[in-house]
Design an enzyme around this catalytic site. Structure first.
Site, mmCIF file in Angstrom:
data_model
loop_
_atom_site.group_PDB
_atom_site.id
_atom_site.type_symbol
_atom_site.label_atom_id
_atom_site.label_comp_id
_atom_site.label_asym_id
_atom_site.label_seq_id
_atom_site.Cartn_x
_atom_site.Cartn_y
_atom_site.Cartn_z
ATOM 1 N N GLU A 40 0.844 -1.216 0.000
ATOM 2 C CA GLU A 40 0.000 0.000 0.000
ATOM 3 C C GLU A 40 0.872 1.256 0.000
ATOM 4 O O GLU A 40 0.799 2.088 0.912
ATOM 5 C CB GLU A 40 -0.939 -0.005 1.206
ATOM 6 C CG GLU A 40 -1.954 -1.137 1.156
ATOM 7 C CD GLU A 40 -2.986 -1.085 2.269
ATOM 8 O OE1 GLU A 40 -2.688 -0.532 3.337
ATOM 9 O OE2 GLU A 40 -4.101 -1.593 2.065
ATOM 10 N N GLU B 224 -5.313 -8.307 -1.327
ATOM 11 C CA GLU B 224 -5.978 -8.177 -0.019
ATOM 12 C C GLU B 224 -7.440 -7.854 -0.244
ATOM 13 O O GLU B 224 -7.777 -6.977 -1.033
ATOM 14 C CB GLU B 224 -5.394 -7.035 0.810
ATOM 15 C CG GLU B 224 -4.093 -7.323 1.456
ATOM 16 C CD GLU B 224 -3.652 -6.204 2.403
ATOM 17 O OE1 GLU B 224 -4.507 -5.591 3.076
ATOM 18 O OE2 GLU B 224 -2.440 -5.960 2.450
HETATM 19 C C1 BG6 Z 1 -4.262 -3.130 4.811
HETATM 20 C C2 BG6 Z 1 -2.899 -3.583 5.229
HETATM 21 O O1 BG6 Z 1 -4.313 -1.763 5.025
HETATM 22 O O2 BG6 Z 1 -5.363 -3.556 5.485
HETATM 23 C C3 BG6 Z 1 -2.871 -4.742 6.200
HETATM 24 O O3 BG6 Z 1 -2.080 -3.856 4.134
HETATM 25 C C4 BG6 Z 1 -4.030 -4.619 7.146
HETATM 26 O O4 BG6 Z 1 -1.640 -4.753 6.829
HETATM 27 C C5 BG6 Z 1 -5.325 -4.686 6.358
HETATM 28 O O5 BG6 Z 1 -4.032 -5.553 8.176
HETATM 29 C C6 BG6 Z 1 -6.580 -4.659 7.195
HETATM 30 O O6 BG6 Z 1 -6.538 -3.570 8.060
HETATM 31 P P1 BG6 Z 1 -6.737 -3.749 9.624
HETATM 32 O O7 BG6 Z 1 -6.484 -2.415 10.171
HETATM 33 O O8 BG6 Z 1 -8.127 -4.223 9.814
HETATM 34 O O9 BG6 Z 1 -5.739 -4.767 10.052
#
Ligand code: BG6
Length: 473
Positions: free
Chosen positions: A173, A366
């Site tokens: 990101e 993701e």
């Molecule tokens: C993304 C990141 O922003 O979202 C991850 O690359 C992160 O590292 C994921 O865990 C989900 O966000 P969160 O804050 O729910 O863990």
């Protein structure tokens, strides 16, 4: 009636990051990373030293349990597995000249374990885990010195794993540095004191480092596939008012800036105009422009959790919660328990937008639902989680992915975020769970660390074994 939508060889899998699940934060020579002083994620300022309440110090103890965990991924049929290398395991302070052999050996073991099951590793080189020393002594990516340290680190791991890893992502990101400069870029100047000049200069350093990594990678192994990784967020206008539409475009440009440079190799016109108006002068060192131009990425990867709503005057509307970036609340969408708005169609939109803009292969690395889970006794007497909400979320998103593939988008694969429960990045909680595998660890640090398969485990296994056809049953 089932449908064949997903291409043959589609890379189904799951994603994690070293700092959120490995634990063993000071074992076998590992140095501290910025995460070791972020006990509450991005909700409070960093601490001076690691503190016991920081769940990431132990994570879910993947460091000692990786064999058990990778076996479970293999049981689900993963074709690929996204993880990151903790930079501070390889170069504990970040500015040494010699790497830490124990750190390198650990990832050899992890990748070997994946390959044993035919799982293709997909590796993020820097996922929110800048060595703390580089943050404290150099102000992280605000300093150009980081480029050289990063080059040394990536050269080391590319050489070491050149026969084990083919798919690499340069920065997780990368656009998030604009919003979370310490976590994302190791920049220790507090956000409110950081000038836009310094922030965008740091962005430039990361972009140059990313291009340099792409160059080094292709020299070491021409078969390597190098991707950029951006936080994707399509933006809708709150009303059809042209000024609102323009506000949405401007918001998207803030993200496109990063993929445009990675794919087209130069700063776009809208960025140059923005810098001019803000009196920001990006300092280019000799050779930067050529490096960016000549070393563009092989594919574009991104995370997708939600869309955003923008308006000329956003203060006139209620604002919503966000991952790292917020926006106006969208009245047409439901929200997760953490206030993240759920928008499967937005994923189809963003896939089409990227594809239409670049015609380069895409990879969703993701996507997922962070939710509270309850461990219960299943029909077979085993402990499990009846996570139909997670299945619904993923099914709806994957069906939209299918629509995008039918639209003609060239998509390499899909890895769900946090395929095994891990510590949240934004809030540093364990109760915000994404996994197909439940890990018995609580926000207060208690728990056995035992693993349990959730209902979604078998669901995803079927999705993979049918190459997505089960989504249409
Ligand atoms: C993304 C990141 O922003 O979202 C991850 O690359 C992160 O590292 C994921 O865990 C989900 O966000 P969160 O804050 O729910 O863990």
């Amino acid at each position: 009636m089932t449908e064949t939508v997903f291409p043959e060889g589609f890379l189904w899998g799951g994603a994690t990051a070293a700092n959120q699940y490995e634990g063993a934060y000071n074992e076998d020579g590992k140095g501290l990373s910025v995460q070791d002083v972020m006990p509450n994620g991005i909700t409070t300022p960093p601490t001076e030293e690691p503190t016991e309440d920081n769940l990431k110090l132990v994570g879910i103890d993947f460091y000692h349990r990786y064999k058990e965990d990778i076996k479970l991924f293999a049981e689900m049929g993963f074709k690929t597995y996204r993880t990151s290398i903790a930079w501070s395991r390889i170069f504990p302070k970040g500015d040494e000249t010699e790497p830490n052999e124990a750190g390198l050996a650990f990832y050899d073991a992890v990748f070997d374990e994946c390959l044993k099951y035919g799982i293709e590793p997909l590796v993020t080189l820097s996922h929110y885990e800048t060595p703390l020393h580089l943050s404290r002594e150099y102000n992280g990516w605000a300093s150009r010195d980081l480029i050289g340290f990063y080059e040394r680190y990536v050269t080391t791991v590319f050489n070491r794993y050149k026969d084990k890893v083919k798919y690499w992502l340069t920065f997780n990101e990368i656009n998030s540095v604009l919003h979370a400069p310490f976590m994302s870029g190791g920049i220790s100047t507090p956000k409110e004191e950081l000038s836009e000049q310094d922030l965008y200069q740091a962005v430039h350093h990361e972009l140059v480092a990313s291009a340099s990594a792409t160059k080094i990678a292709h020299e070491i192994n021409p078969d390597f596939q190098i991707g950029c990784m951006v936080l994707a967020m399509p933006a809708y206008a709150m009303t059809p008012k042209p000024e609102d539409v323009l506000a949405a475009r401007h918001f998207e440009n803030n993200n496109y800036l990063f993929s445009d440079i990675h794919v087209r190799g130069e700063y776009p016109g809208y960025a140059k105009r923005f810098f001019k108006e803000k009196i920001i002068n990006i300092e280019f060192a000799e050779g930067d422009a050529e490096l960016l131009k000549e070393n563009t990425v092989d594919f574009i990867s991104f995370s997708y959790y939600m869309s955003a709503v923008m308006a000329e005057n956003p203060e006139e509307y209620n604002s919503g919660e966000g991952n790292i970036i917020g926006g106006i609340n969208n009245p047409h969408l439901e929200s997760s328990e953490w206030g993240w708005q759920i928008d499967p169609v937005g994923l189809r939109i963003v896939l089409n937008d990227f594809w239409n803009r670049y015609q380069k292969p895409l990879f969703i690395v993701e996507n997922g639902l962070g939710a509270k889970d309850e461990l219960v006794e299943g029909a077979d007497g085993e402990l499990t989680v009846e996570d139909d909400y997670r299945i619904n979320y993923l099914k709806q998103h994957l069906q939209q992915v299918g629509e995008a593939v039918k639209d003609g988008v060239d998509l390499m694969g899909y890895t769900t975020w946090g395929c095994i429960d891990l510590v949240s990045a934004s809030t540093a909680q364990l109760s915000k769970r994404y996994g197909f595998i439940y890990v018995d660890r609580n926000d207060d640090g208690s728990g056995t660390l035992n693993r349990y398969k959730k209902k979604s485990f078998d669901w995803y296994k079927e999705v993979i074994s049918t190459n997505g056809e089960s989504l249409y049953k």
